[in-house]
Design an enzyme around this catalytic site. Structure first.
Site, short mmCIF file in Angstrom:
data_model
loop_
_atom_site.label_atom_id
_atom_site.label_comp_id
_atom_site.label_asym_id
_atom_site.label_seq_id
_atom_site.Cartn_x
_atom_site.Cartn_y
_atom_site.Cartn_z
N HIS B 269 0.83 -1.20 0.00
CA HIS B 269 0.00 0.00 0.00
C HIS B 269 0.88 1.27 0.00
O HIS B 269 0.72 2.16 -0.83
CB HIS B 269 -0.89 -0.03 1.25
N GLU B 270 1.83 1.31 0.92
CA GLU B 270 2.69 2.50 1.01
C GLU B 270 3.57 2.63 -0.23
O GLU B 270 3.87 3.74 -0.67
CB GLU B 270 3.54 2.45 2.29
N HIS B 273 1.69 4.72 -2.68
CA HIS B 273 1.80 6.16 -2.39
C HIS B 273 3.16 6.70 -2.83
O HIS B 273 3.27 7.75 -3.47
CB HIS B 273 1.64 6.41 -0.88
N GLU B 299 -4.80 8.01 -2.71
CA GLU B 299 -5.25 6.72 -2.20
C GLU B 299 -5.53 5.75 -3.36
O GLU B 299 -5.37 4.53 -3.21
CB GLU B 299 -6.50 6.91 -1.34
#
Lengths: 508, 508
Positions: B269-270, B273, B299
């Protein structure tokens, strides 16, 4: 019509001044964190954004400090009948303000830009042993720094003015007397050491030393010395340094598989710097009362722990069991370890690898050269020759290359003329302070041997750290020791310690 | 007499504006580094100095942005015939400027102070399961945020104004339509899943997983996905986050011995980003053309990698050999691992532990409650009851305590009303974007299976990252996918994927 400044009452002026100083400290502190991160954590691609961030912070800090409003507040505060603490705050702020406003922004920016170019040129010149490629950059730094000094005070010796960037409250004359005394003491002493046939152990730590185990050792020793891990960290960087304030002061060190002693002494040195910052009064964070005195005092704290604790016989009694825990193959005795940690490297050309004695001759050489450069008595082109001659004369060795000669240090590429002397002054001051601490503490040697550092810590807190920048350098030393700053204790210390170690005639 | 502003020529006005924006970015970037350091590196004692540094940086950034000169420059630039890029810079700067100048400094400071108090109160209230102790703080945040919205635009719905702090260029109405569609799709689907007797593997990763090995796995997976280690780092923090810019963008994750899947998915997920920030144009660093679009787009990037790559069957084919390298005891098949990574946690009360489906009902509940709070249609005192009822109604579960109910998230203590919806919007957007990428890339599944992420990376760079904040949200999505932002793809995606996984009737 009365201006805002004229109608402000006294308390308001002082409060507004300190609020402004706190802002400058916060901005500089933010820059400090970014600098630490850059050297310790930042991935290498981050440079473009980081350079921009640092330059914006730097110019914003400068703007707040040198704003006209700061000048008005200083004028008002100087008319007030302030107590000693507040008067010291105003005195320090005035000095910063005057220096900040004296130099035109164009020149500050030119210095920043050219020193950045000079840094790259120096790195390449050092790698290629090519002084000529660096010479024009050095020339530019010399010229710009002369101009800089002229803006600050056209009537005084330019080098004396530059020196005050690093040591603003100790006259250059006093510094020079001390450096001369060091030279006169140490040149003959090192000659004698070279001639000595004393059997000093030099290889207590030879072999290969796992760097993870070295780091564990450094952490254990930091804990033993009293490093507050809730307000600090140990990390690795190319050059060891300390960064932070009374709430968060971090040290770095570097590990070399073949030189565990170098890493350990670097760690203890940086501990001294950090222990000073961590001892500054928390309630004064942001004003000069919560900031450290300048570079020679700071170096006195690192050198006190490095030389007077870390290179002492009782410290080696204390630490050898821990060393053996991490390195079971070390079979040196405490005495052998002590001797290795104190051996004089007579043939060493590199300042950062020097011992307690030769170190100062490395400094004296730089001091004499940079002073002559700024005075226009020495051409940049002649620096290598003069450097090599002085090494021969003072240390009895001659560099074969400029890379291990006049190109070895970064300082001149930054235009930091006047910085080097503070290293020696700090060591000398450390000796004077440690001597006073020994007088005040019943059995300091015994305490070190037992790993009891409370009394020494209290002595430093009480006599140095809690004062922040309240007192100027000599006043601080005098209050702590009862005497003006002097090299006498250093002379006695090295004569005694190295006389004994090397069986010299003057040994007491 | 002509003012400086009036005589400045056009190019000068735009150049001066961007110089100013670059300064704001540098200050905010410095704050970002300090924030990262605080969460990842700072010893805990450092808080007092760090708070001061952050608050000074924040107010300085605000001052530069909202200075009258910024307003003059914006006025001038808006008169110019600018190209599309420059017009976008002016549009974005105008929005920031208006928001920055609309709210009085006193209110900003009051919000900062009260939210800091509310944060402490929330931590304690959560620990003690004591909503009443938190209620007055929440009440204050609601009132101050209503006031805040009123300053920005007294004529519009306050919640819609607040939402724009997080998603400034997507109308709240559109967001609400999407959230409503999610609710209508997901509530019955989760009911069916609860009733399903499909045999979905949930325990492919049960047992104890050494956190060092988990970290190695995270590093390997980051490398596989294409994380540029020269411009990034992986560290550990309490809550995973991403911080940085196109030159240096760092991710954090957290490791739990019993939950290797959680850590791995957080890392992926990170990565999403960070990969977005690292793809922003370097030459535009400091202006909106070099900055990411707002929270829902950000997001969408993290969710795309987490859900559409990280929870896909081909990803688990790719990654299982690496998992087994680090954890030789794992004997789950690829299919079992895939099922475990996609299991629906029907009985989970905690948003951050939710799966791809229930997640959005957690968000919808928060959205409905915070909207009613700001509108004055719901009293703070009634939040726990309404919360619990909605959990029962939408998710079929009821929290037994407020600690695992309405006190679980930090956001409201910060007064961040309007933030939650961006989480769901991002996931929905991710599905639409991924669908378009699948159309444009011949065999994306096959490429993922082979660890070939180049085409997907190029697609994201080309369609999203390189544009910075040039296009507003819907325009960006439309250019990338050919359609307005819609929940249709999300509905199709979950219907198909979970229909198959849980043998649901609607399965396509």
């Amino acid at each position: 019509m009365a201006t805002e400044a004229e109608t402000a009452d006294e308390a308001d002026a002082y409060a507004e001044l300190t609020e402004r100083l706190e802002r400058v400290t916060a901005i500089q502190g933010a820059g400090g964190v970014l600098g630490w991160d850059q050297q310790v954590m930042m991935p290498r691609g981050g440079t473009p954004a980081r350079s921009k961030q640092l330059s914006v912070l730097s110019s914003m800090g400068h703007d707040v400090l040198t704003d006209d409003r700061t000048g008005e507040l200083l004028d008002q505060c100087e008319e007030l009948d302030l107590d000693e603490d507040r008067a010291a705050v105003v005195r320090e702020a005035r000095r910063e303000y005057e220096r900040g406003t004296a130099v035109p922004r164009d020149l500050v920016e030119e210095l920043s830009r050219t020193s950045s170019e000079a840094l790259s040129a120096w790195e390449e010149a050092k790698a290629n042993d090519d002084f000529e490629a660096f010479a024009p950059h050095l020339e530019t730094q010399v010229e710009l720094k002369r101009e800089y000094a002229e803006h600050i005070d056209p009537d005084r010796d330019a080098y004396a003015v530059l020196f005050e960037d690093y040591e603003p409250c100790l006259p250059l004359e006093r510094a020079e007397e001390i450096l001369t005394e060091l030279k006169e003491t140490l040149v003959p002493m090192i000659d004698e050491i070279r001639a000595s046939d004393a059997d000093v152990t030099t290889d207590a730590f030879s072999g290969t030393f796992d760097t993870d185990a070295q780091e564990e050792l450094s952490r254990d020793v930091l804990s033993t010395l009293g490093y507050d891990w809730d307000r600090g960290r140990l990390d690795v960087s190319t050059h060891p340094f300390t960064s932070g304030n009374q709430f968060d002061c971090r040290v770095t060190t570097r590990f070399d598989e073949s030189d565990p002693l170098g890493a350990l002494m670097a760690t203890v040195h940086e501990f001294g710097h950090a222990y000073y910052n961590l001892g500054l009064p928390r309630e004064h964070y942001g004003t000069p009362l919560g900031e450290s005195r300048d570079l020679s005092v700071h170096e006195s704290q690192s050198r006190l722990w490095e030389n007077h604790v870390g290179r002492s016989a009782p410290f080696w009694e204390l630490v050898m069991p821990t060393v053996r825990e991490h390195f079971p193959d070390v079979d040196a005795s405490v005495e052998e370890a002590y001797q290795s940690a104190n051996q004089v490297y007579e043939d060493n050309l590199i300042r950062v690898e020097a011992d307690e004695l030769t170190y100062h001759l490395h400094i004296v050489i730089r001091f004499e050269i940079e002073k002559a450069l700024i005075a226009g008595e020495l051409d940049v082109a002649d620096v290598p020759e003069v450097w090599n001659e002085k090494y021969e004369e003072y240390l009895g060795i001659r560099p074969e290359t400029d890379a291990e000669g006049c190109l070895q240090d970064i300082h001149w590429s930054h235009g930091n003329f006047g910085y080097f002397p503070t290293y020696s002054l700090g060591s000398v001051m450390a000796t004077q302070l440690f001597d006073a601490a020994e007088d005040d503490i019943d059995d300091l040697d015994g305490e070190i041997r037992d790993g009891e550092f409370g009394d020494l810590q209290d002595w430093l807190r009480e006599n140095i750290h809690r004062h922040g920048a309240k007192y100027e350098t000599n006043e601080l030393v005098k209050r702590a020791t009862g005497e003006d700053f002097t090299a006498d204790y250093f002379t006695d210390y090295v004569t005694s310690k190295y006389g004994e170690l090397y069986d010299l005639e003057e040994s007491v």
